[in-house]
Design a protein around this motif. Structure first.
Motif, PDB file in Angstrom:
ATOM      1  N   HIS A   3      18.552  21.849 -40.227  1.00 14.74           N
ATOM      2  CA  HIS A   3      17.494  22.471 -39.120  1.00 14.74           C
ATOM      3  C   HIS A   3      18.974  21.585 -38.483  1.00 14.74           C
ATOM      4  O   HIS A   3      19.930  21.581 -38.974  1.00 14.74           O
ATOM      5  CB  HIS A   3      16.918  21.101 -39.276  1.00 14.74           C
ATOM      6  CG  HIS A   3      15.790  20.973 -38.040  1.00 14.74           C
ATOM      7  ND1 HIS A   3      16.462  19.968 -36.955  1.00 14.74           N
ATOM      8  CD2 HIS A   3      14.515  21.570 -37.964  1.00 14.74           C
ATOM      9  CE1 HIS A   3      15.020  20.138 -35.926  1.00 14.74           C
ATOM     10  NE2 HIS A   3      14.521  20.992 -36.762  1.00 14.74           N
ATOM     11  N   THR A 219       6.225  21.562 -34.768  1.00 16.99           N
ATOM     12  CA  THR A 219       7.300  22.106 -35.016  1.00 16.99           C
ATOM     13  C   THR A 219       7.986  21.525 -33.706  1.00 16.99           C
ATOM     14  O   THR A 219       9.159  21.874 -33.638  1.00 16.99           O
ATOM     15  CB  THR A 219       6.697  23.714 -34.836  1.00 16.99           C
ATOM     16  OG1 THR A 219       6.551  23.310 -36.523  1.00 16.99           O
ATOM     17  CG2 THR A 219       8.064  25.067 -35.500  1.00 16.99           C
ATOM     18  N   ASN A 223      11.488  20.630 -32.641  1.00 19.54           N
ATOM     19  CA  ASN A 223      12.806  20.964 -31.861  1.00 19.54           C
ATOM     20  C   ASN A 223      13.197  19.901 -30.419  1.00 19.54           C
ATOM     21  O   ASN A 223      14.440  20.322 -30.501  1.00 19.54           O
ATOM     22  CB  ASN A 223      11.517  22.400 -30.773  1.00 19.54           C
ATOM     23  CG  ASN A 223      12.166  24.069 -32.323  1.00 19.54           C
ATOM     24  OD1 ASN A 223      13.124  23.467 -33.509  1.00 19.54           O
ATOM     25  ND2 ASN A 223      10.989  24.422 -32.127  1.00 19.54           N
ATOM     26  N   SER A 226      15.436  17.692 -32.851  1.00 17.20           N
ATOM     27  CA  SER A 226      16.469  17.760 -32.396  1.00 17.20           C
ATOM     28  C   SER A 226      17.658  18.181 -31.366  1.00 17.20           C
ATOM     29  O   SER A 226      18.692  18.271 -31.363  1.00 17.20           O
ATOM     30  CB  SER A 226      16.242  19.556 -33.089  1.00 17.20           C
ATOM     31  OG  SER A 226      15.515  20.467 -32.601  1.00 17.20           O
TER      32      SER A 226
END
Length: 563
Positions: A3, A219, A223, A226
């Motif tokens: 990731h 999801t 994101n 991250s």
């Protein structure tokens, strides 16, 4: 493939060392000598930990280890009995709130903006002044001051930022001006998540942020985190989520917290390696201790060897065997063993239809289940899946269609709601489980069985009416194991379980050789167990013989929920 969050990891080869052996950057939030006890039970003892900017920490530990308690200590909601928490000056901390009713009288958009308390206070005061019918000179001076503060905190972009976050968590424009009390519980959870994320907080504390979220929202959150450049501390039972977002794991065990570099999988390998190293060192020390004792015993009375014996006594005194304290982390033994293999015909469903409260769950649904099928039922409509499983288990009648199980099939059912199995009874756990055991089995057999499921000694005599959610789930799984069934139906079996119990269940379902129909929010369980995916969509039902990850990639993008 890693990731994007893992780009912040150190070079390969350094993942297996606790950060106590690594250079620590300036801390954003620091806990020093934290101690907390409830009666004789020690939760934390002399905990020292620093959380640094740019990192995402997964806070893990067994049920009752103190994960949520530690988040409350960090946020200031709970004061430790010893030690203190310090936050860098001028840094803003936000928390994912759990009280769904705290903002009932506020609009959705305002609830999100309230995540930045100071900004919201400035906005509310400014709006109050502008709402006055008579505007004094003092009001004008104050409004000017407020406009400056509002601009410095990016207040003019607050509504657009809140709208972007609400869109990300799946709250449409039609809900944004509604009051929170008008929303469903699942939507309230999403709004509170957007509230925690609002305004680019310096420190973000998230307790079970993926609860009640669909896969698309999870999801999106992965994101978001991250790309988030500040400090994040997360409590979650979702192993896939922890693997995707975490750069570090903070492991609560032995009343301490130890930080490891890497995600959840790295932590598992690192902690196991560290434990094996300790055990190996202790074995070597014990062997050396025995050699020294043997030499001393043989030669202490020998004049020519007396000096050597004395020397070895001194060495023996210096030897230390490191204590291996009892871990709070325990894995139940879960194993589903069918009494006999199934025949060729498992389950045949033809033209099944069901409507609940005027809403169609499914219509004219047909399905053939073969040997070895492990079917994950996915999609955002949890009620449709639960209704379907209730029909398969014989607890609900369909409106139309037929369900035919093979003559060799014995089935076991794990319901999403298990209250009916535990209410209106004064039984203890042993008595409760014995009613599901084969008649020839003794109480000692049942007690032994419960011991493997972490109900040992006096724990097995607890009244079932007072069990926690996780304890009830372990009881229900025990009931299923005793059945010897060769077909399993499981509706959200990971709810209320800790990471250790989820791991044990995951391994058991992977090893189970017969047919299985199940649903779960746990991405990793679905992706490692299922070999067939059925999704309930509003206008159709899809059936794909492939893994969950392949299904996400090739069939539906991010439209579905692993639930």
């Amino acid at each position: 493939m890693f990731h994007p969050a893992f780009s912040r990891f150190p070079p390969c080869g350094s993942h297996y060392f606790p950060t106590s052996f690594r250079t620590i950057h300036t801390a954003m939030i620091t806990a020093t000598n934290i101690g907390l006890s409830y009666g004789k039970r020690v939760i934390f003892k002399e905990v020292n930990i620093k959380f640094t900017p740019g990192n995402c920490y997964g806070l893990i530990g067994a049920n009752g280890a103190g994960k949520s308690t530690f988040l409350k200590i960090l946020s200031g909601e709970i004061d430790p009995q010893q030690g203190q928490v310090s936050i860098d000056p001028g840094k803003r901390l936000t928390v994912l709130r759990q009280d769904q009713f705290a903002f009932d009288e506020h609009t959705v958009i305002n609830t999100v903006i309230m995540g930045h308390k100071k900004l919201y206070e400035v906005m509310a005061e400014r709006d109050k002044i502008y709402a006055k019918t008579e505007f004094t000179e003092a009001d004008g001076m104050r409004s000017g001051e407020l406009e400056v503060l509002f601009g410095e905190m990016n207040g003019y972009e607050s509504e657009s930022e809140a709208a972007v976050l609400l869109n990300g968590v799946g709250i449409g424009e039609e809900l944004r001006q509604k009051k929170m009390k008008e929303l469903e519980g699942t939507d309230k959870v999403r709004v509170l998540l957007a509230q925690a994320l609002f305004g680019n907080p310096d420190i973000l504390l998230l307790d079970e942020p993926t609860n009640q979220l669909d896969i698309a929202t999870i999801t999106w959150l992965e994101n978001f985190l991250s790309r988030f450049s500040n400090t994040v501390i997360i409590v979650s039972h979702d192993r896939h989520f922890l693997n995707q977002v975490c750069t570090h794991m903070a492991d609560i065990d032995y009343s301490k917290i130890q930080v490891y570099v890497g995600n959840y999988d790295f932590w598992q390998q690192a902690s196991q390696l560290q434990l094996r190293q300790k055990e190996t060192e202790n074995k070597k020390t014990k062997a050396k201790e025995q050699d020294l004792k043997d030499f001393i015993r043989r030669f202490s009375s020998n004049a020519s060897k007396a000096k050597q014996a004395t020397s070895r006594k001194k060495l023996l005194e210096k030897l230390t065997i490191e204590d291996m304290p009892m871990s709070s982390r325990k894995y139940p033994f879960i194993d589903f063993k069918p009494e006999r293999p199934s025949g060729d015909i498992i389950l045949e469903i033809e033209n099944l239809s069901k409507t609940v409260d005027g809403v169609t769950m499914f219509k004219d649904f047909s399905l053939s289940v073969g040997k070895g099928d492990k079917i994950a039922f996915v999609g955002s409509n949890g009620l449709a899946k639960t209704t379907f499983f209730q029909i398969l288990a014989g607890e609900l009648e369909p409106d139309a269609g037929t369900v035919r199980w093979g003559v060799t099939i014995s089935k076991a059912y794990f319901p999403k709601e298990n209250n009916s199995y535990f209410k209106d009874t004064d039984m203890n756990i042993v008595t409760w489980l014995r009613q599901y055991a084969p008649p020839q089995e003794t109480e000692s057999f049942v007690r032994g069985f419960l011991g493997r499921m972490l109900f040992s000694g006096e724990e097995a005599l607890k009244k079932v009416s007072v069990l926690s959610g996780g304890e009830r789930v372990r009881c229900m799984l025990s009931r299923m194991m005793l059945s010897g069934a060769n077909a399993l139906i499981l509706d959200e079996p990971t709810n209320h379980l800790d990471l250790e119990s989820i791991t044990s269940l995951n391994n058991a379902l992977t090893a189970y050789p017969e047919a299985m129909l199940f649903s779960s929010h746990d991405h990793q369980l679905v992706s490692t167990v299922a070999n067939r995916i059925i999704e309930f969509l509003p206008d159709r039902i899809t059936d794909a013989r492939m893994s969950f990850d392949d299904y996400l990639t090739t069939c539906c993008g991010l439209e579905l929920e692993a639930a």
